[in-house]
Scaffold this motif. Sequence first.
Motif, PDB file in Angstrom:
ATOM      1  N   ASP A 168     -11.790  -1.970  -1.963  1.00 56.10           N
ATOM      2  CA  ASP A 168     -13.347  -2.312  -2.454  1.00 56.10           C
ATOM      3  C   ASP A 168     -14.065  -1.243  -1.550  1.00 56.10           C
ATOM      4  OD1 ASP A 168     -12.563  -4.325  -3.877  1.00 56.10           O
ATOM      5  OD2 ASP A 168     -13.038  -5.868  -2.479  1.00 56.10           O
ATOM      6  N   TYR A 169     -13.709  -0.590  -0.523  1.00 60.40           N
ATOM      7  CA  TYR A 169     -14.522   0.573   0.037  1.00 60.40           C
ATOM      8  C   TYR A 169     -13.996   1.712   0.240  1.00 60.40           C
ATOM      9  CZ  TYR A 169     -16.758  -3.688   1.383  1.00 60.40           C
ATOM     10  OH  TYR A 169     -17.396  -5.195   1.628  1.00 60.40           O
ATOM     11  N   GLU A 170     -13.008   2.008  -0.857  1.00 59.94           N
ATOM     12  CA  GLU A 170     -12.336   3.361  -0.841  1.00 59.94           C
ATOM     13  C   GLU A 170     -11.589   3.697   0.340  1.00 59.94           C
ATOM     14  OE1 GLU A 170     -15.417   6.147  -1.930  1.00 59.94           O
ATOM     15  OE2 GLU A 170     -15.719   5.574  -3.864  1.00 59.94           O
ATOM     16  N   PHE A 171     -10.867   2.575   0.985  1.00 62.57           N
ATOM     17  CA  PHE A 171     -10.117   2.749   2.085  1.00 62.57           C
ATOM     18  C   PHE A 171     -10.768   3.040   3.278  1.00 62.57           C
ATOM     19  CE2 PHE A 171      -7.118   2.057  -1.335  1.00 62.57           C
ATOM     20  CZ  PHE A 171      -6.254   1.307  -0.840  1.00 62.57           C
ATOM     21  N   ASP A 172     -11.994   3.218   3.295  1.00 60.22           N
ATOM     22  CA  ASP A 172     -12.787   3.688   4.596  1.00 60.22           C
ATOM     23  C   ASP A 172     -12.854   2.368   5.385  1.00 60.22           C
ATOM     24  OD1 ASP A 172     -14.742   4.070   6.295  1.00 60.22           O
ATOM     25  OD2 ASP A 172     -15.812   5.546   4.933  1.00 60.22           O
ATOM     26  N   ALA A 173     -12.356   2.291   6.767  1.00 63.88           N
ATOM     27  CA  ALA A 173     -11.956   1.207   7.425  1.00 63.88           C
ATOM     28  C   ALA A 173     -13.466   0.983   8.039  1.00 63.88           C
ATOM     29  CB  ALA A 173     -11.289   1.645   8.445  1.00 63.88           C
ATOM     30  N   MET A 174     -14.308   2.114   8.526  1.00 65.90           N
ATOM     31  CA  MET A 174     -15.351   1.796   9.095  1.00 65.90           C
ATOM     32  C   MET A 174     -16.655   1.203   8.064  1.00 65.90           C
ATOM     33  SD  MET A 174     -15.074   3.035  11.950  1.00 65.90           S
ATOM     34  CE  MET A 174     -13.355   2.315  11.996  1.00 65.90           C
ATOM     35  N   SER A 234      -6.271   6.404   7.438  1.00 68.95           N
ATOM     36  CA  SER A 234      -6.135   7.195   8.815  1.00 68.95           C
ATOM     37  C   SER A 234      -7.007   7.872   8.837  1.00 68.95           C
ATOM     38  CB  SER A 234      -4.765   7.685   8.706  1.00 68.95           C
ATOM     39  OG  SER A 234      -4.484   8.633   7.866  1.00 68.95           O
ATOM     40  N   THR A 235      -7.570   8.483   7.667  1.00 63.94           N
ATOM     41  CA  THR A 235      -8.869   9.543   7.793  1.00 63.94           C
ATOM     42  C   THR A 235      -9.836   8.963   8.139  1.00 63.94           C
ATOM     43  OG1 THR A 235      -7.504  10.960   6.129  1.00 63.94           O
ATOM     44  CG2 THR A 235      -9.852  11.294   6.433  1.00 63.94           C
ATOM     45  N   SER A 236     -10.124   7.588   7.734  1.00 59.96           N
ATOM     46  CA  SER A 236     -11.612   7.064   8.125  1.00 59.96           C
ATOM     47  C   SER A 236     -11.489   6.610   9.490  1.00 59.96           C
ATOM     48  CB  SER A 236     -11.557   5.937   7.289  1.00 59.96           C
ATOM     49  OG  SER A 236     -10.689   4.941   7.621  1.00 59.96           O
ATOM     50  N   LEU A 266       0.921  -1.059   0.037  1.00 62.18           N
ATOM     51  CA  LEU A 266       0.015  -0.029   0.064  1.00 62.18           C
ATOM     52  C   LEU A 266       0.829   1.271   0.060  1.00 62.18           C
ATOM     53  CD1 LEU A 266      -2.945  -0.874   2.598  1.00 62.18           C
ATOM     54  CD2 LEU A 266      -2.829  -1.023   0.048  1.00 62.18           C
ATOM     55  N   SER A 267       0.505   2.383  -0.621  1.00 65.55           N
ATOM     56  CA  SER A 267       1.268   3.408  -0.687  1.00 65.55           C
ATOM     57  C   SER A 267       0.978   4.401   0.291  1.00 65.55           C
ATOM     58  CB  SER A 267       0.827   4.388  -2.257  1.00 65.55           C
ATOM     59  OG  SER A 267      -0.461   4.574  -2.006  1.00 65.55           O
ATOM     60  N   LEU A 268       1.762   5.546   0.589  1.00 67.04           N
ATOM     61  CA  LEU A 268       1.359   6.412   1.658  1.00 67.04           C
ATOM     62  C   LEU A 268       0.139   7.083   1.314  1.00 67.04           C
ATOM     63  CD1 LEU A 268       4.893   8.304   2.221  1.00 67.04           C
ATOM     64  CD2 LEU A 268       3.483   6.845   3.719  1.00 67.04           C
ATOM     65  N   ALA A 269      -0.387   7.419   0.230  1.00 67.95           N
ATOM     66  CA  ALA A 269      -1.711   8.144  -0.284  1.00 67.95           C
ATOM     67  C   ALA A 269      -2.680   7.189   0.237  1.00 67.95           C
ATOM     68  CB  ALA A 269      -1.682   8.332  -1.655  1.00 67.95           C
ATOM     69  N   GLU A 270      -2.725   5.774   0.104  1.00 67.32           N
ATOM     70  CA  GLU A 270      -3.593   4.937   0.477  1.00 67.32           C
ATOM     71  C   GLU A 270      -3.691   4.814   2.188  1.00 67.32           C
ATOM     72  OE1 GLU A 270      -3.619   1.807  -3.368  1.00 67.32           O
ATOM     73  OE2 GLU A 270      -2.003   1.622  -1.773  1.00 67.32           O
ATOM     74  N   ASP A 298      -3.137  -6.209   5.820  1.00 67.97           N
ATOM     75  CA  ASP A 298      -2.104  -6.625   5.521  1.00 67.97           C
ATOM     76  C   ASP A 298      -1.548  -5.485   4.598  1.00 67.97           C
ATOM     77  OD1 ASP A 298      -3.370  -6.956   3.121  1.00 67.97           O
ATOM     78  OD2 ASP A 298      -3.307  -9.226   3.251  1.00 67.97           O
ATOM     79  N   ARG A 299      -0.291  -5.738   3.851  1.00 64.61           N
ATOM     80  CA  ARG A 299       0.318  -5.130   3.113  1.00 64.61           C
ATOM     81  C   ARG A 299      -0.413  -4.733   1.681  1.00 64.61           C
ATOM     82  NH1 ARG A 299       3.565  -6.978  -0.959  1.00 64.61           N
ATOM     83  NH2 ARG A 299       3.198  -9.096  -1.541  1.00 64.61           N
ATOM     84  N   GLN A 300      -1.433  -5.390   1.413  1.00 69.12           N
ATOM     85  CA  GLN A 300      -2.165  -5.132   0.109  1.00 69.12           C
ATOM     86  C   GLN A 300      -3.693  -4.712   0.559  1.00 69.12           C
ATOM     87  OE1 GLN A 300      -1.105  -8.893  -1.701  1.00 69.12           O
ATOM     88  NE2 GLN A 300       0.091  -7.492  -3.407  1.00 69.12           N
ATOM     89  N   GLY A 301      -4.013  -4.448   1.643  1.00 70.03           N
ATOM     90  CA  GLY A 301      -5.166  -3.763   2.058  1.00 70.03           C
ATOM     91  C   GLY A 301      -6.138  -5.049   2.544  1.00 70.03           C
ATOM     92  N   ASP A 302      -6.001  -5.944   2.488  1.00 69.65           N
ATOM     93  CA  ASP A 302      -6.963  -6.988   3.214  1.00 69.65           C
ATOM     94  C   ASP A 302      -6.996  -6.811   4.727  1.00 69.65           C
ATOM     95  OD1 ASP A 302      -7.550  -8.286   0.817  1.00 69.65           O
ATOM     96  OD2 ASP A 302      -5.845  -9.960   0.925  1.00 69.65           O
ATOM     97  N   CYS A 303      -8.126  -6.831   5.258  1.00 71.51           N
ATOM     98  CA  CYS A 303      -8.707  -6.639   6.629  1.00 71.51           C
ATOM     99  C   CYS A 303      -8.925  -8.044   7.328  1.00 71.51           C
ATOM    100  CB  CYS A 303      -9.629  -5.589   6.721  1.00 71.51           C
ATOM    101  SG  CYS A 303      -9.219  -3.732   6.258  1.00 71.51           S
ATOM    102  N   TYR A 304      -8.361  -8.015   8.733  1.00 67.54           N
ATOM    103  CA  TYR A 304      -8.741  -9.389   9.615  1.00 67.54           C
ATOM    104  C   TYR A 304      -9.001  -8.564  10.923  1.00 67.54           C
ATOM    105  CZ  TYR A 304      -6.275 -11.486   5.725  1.00 67.54           C
ATOM    106  OH  TYR A 304      -5.751 -11.960   4.345  1.00 67.54           O
TER     107      TYR A 304
END
Length: 381
Positions: free
Chosen positions: A326-332, A82-84, A73-77, A306-312
């Motif tokens: 798949d959720y525009e990097f919105d964790a919530m 973090s914003t979410s 994942l990039s800094l921008a991602e 993980d390093r490619q955005g998969d969440c657990y």
Amino acid sequence: MAPISFSKRKMTPLSHPERGASSYSPLRFIPSIFHKHRPLHLTLFVTRKCNARCSFCFYLADENVAQNQDEDLSLAEYEKLSTSLGKLLWLAFSGGEIFMREDLVELSKIFYERNQPSFILLPTNGMQTQHIIKTTREIAKACPRSKVVVKISLDGPRELHDTIRGVSGCYDKAMQTFTALERLQKTMPNLELGINTVFCSLNQDIMDQWLRQVQTIAPDHTHTISLIRGASHDPQLKEIDQKLYQETIEALARQLKQKKSGQYSFPGAKVKAAQDIVQRDSIYKTLDKEKRTRPCYAGKLSLVVDRQGDCYPCEDFSMKIGNLRDYEFDAMATLQSEGSRQVLQKIDQNKCCCTHECATMLNILFNPARYPAVLKEYCQL
């Protein structure tokens, strides 16, 4: 089961990141004892790159992971992620060797400014002494209100450690880094230093000797034991003697109570030390009974990316919630998904059982039913 309601309040960069220490205090999270509505513990696997070949590494064990060369994942991602999120109690970086990520300082700043973590964890094999010192100094300086915790991995005496880590000279390099970090710690009050040992079949028979050796080389610093977990390309590593593990954690508890080993230096250190004792005992009981011994808040109070955005929900990589992309990097939004609902249902129905230290820590700190046990250990410290 109805999905948990998470707040989707957006975070913006702080205009004054040097605000008072109370903005970063762990006491901010007392309400989460009663309302477990969002992650407070974030673990980021920021890279698979590593200069060691640890015998228990799940990247080496999983051929699909090992062969996957897609970019991290990039800094921008990460900035979108973090914003979410809201404020964090604990931000833990993991890998791979995290110091091989060249933008680790910038990455730390992003979460420091937006999420105000009370603690930032930096685990390392210690093999790149000069780079680790330089990067740690920059992170500690850029994140003055967070306690920056560096954990050096040492799994036993020189020859055994090098065997476990798969690199000749790894022990000596780690010790050079530890010594240099000790000097740095004297100039940076927000820097915390400790040693972490992975308990596995290769070192379990010499653990009593090793605990005494660590007392000698690091008497003023914490020593933590992590029970081997996850997949390994050598399954025999997980064939541990439960009795030896029990004896090890009991010896660690005695060291703390007899003041023969270092405690944490931050406010509330004794509470954390007491929680560590209860935590290791809880892990042993889970291991012994092969079933969960406490409610689990993984996925409610913790999130692993993980390093490619998969969440657990935790470091059990069989329970994938979804991918941030798949959720525009919105964790919530990810945590409100159908995938999350199914995973949380599995956890709530007691269909999983693990010995992960981070998850166990939260299950103690935010469960009032565990407070009498913590108080008992606290009074003996």
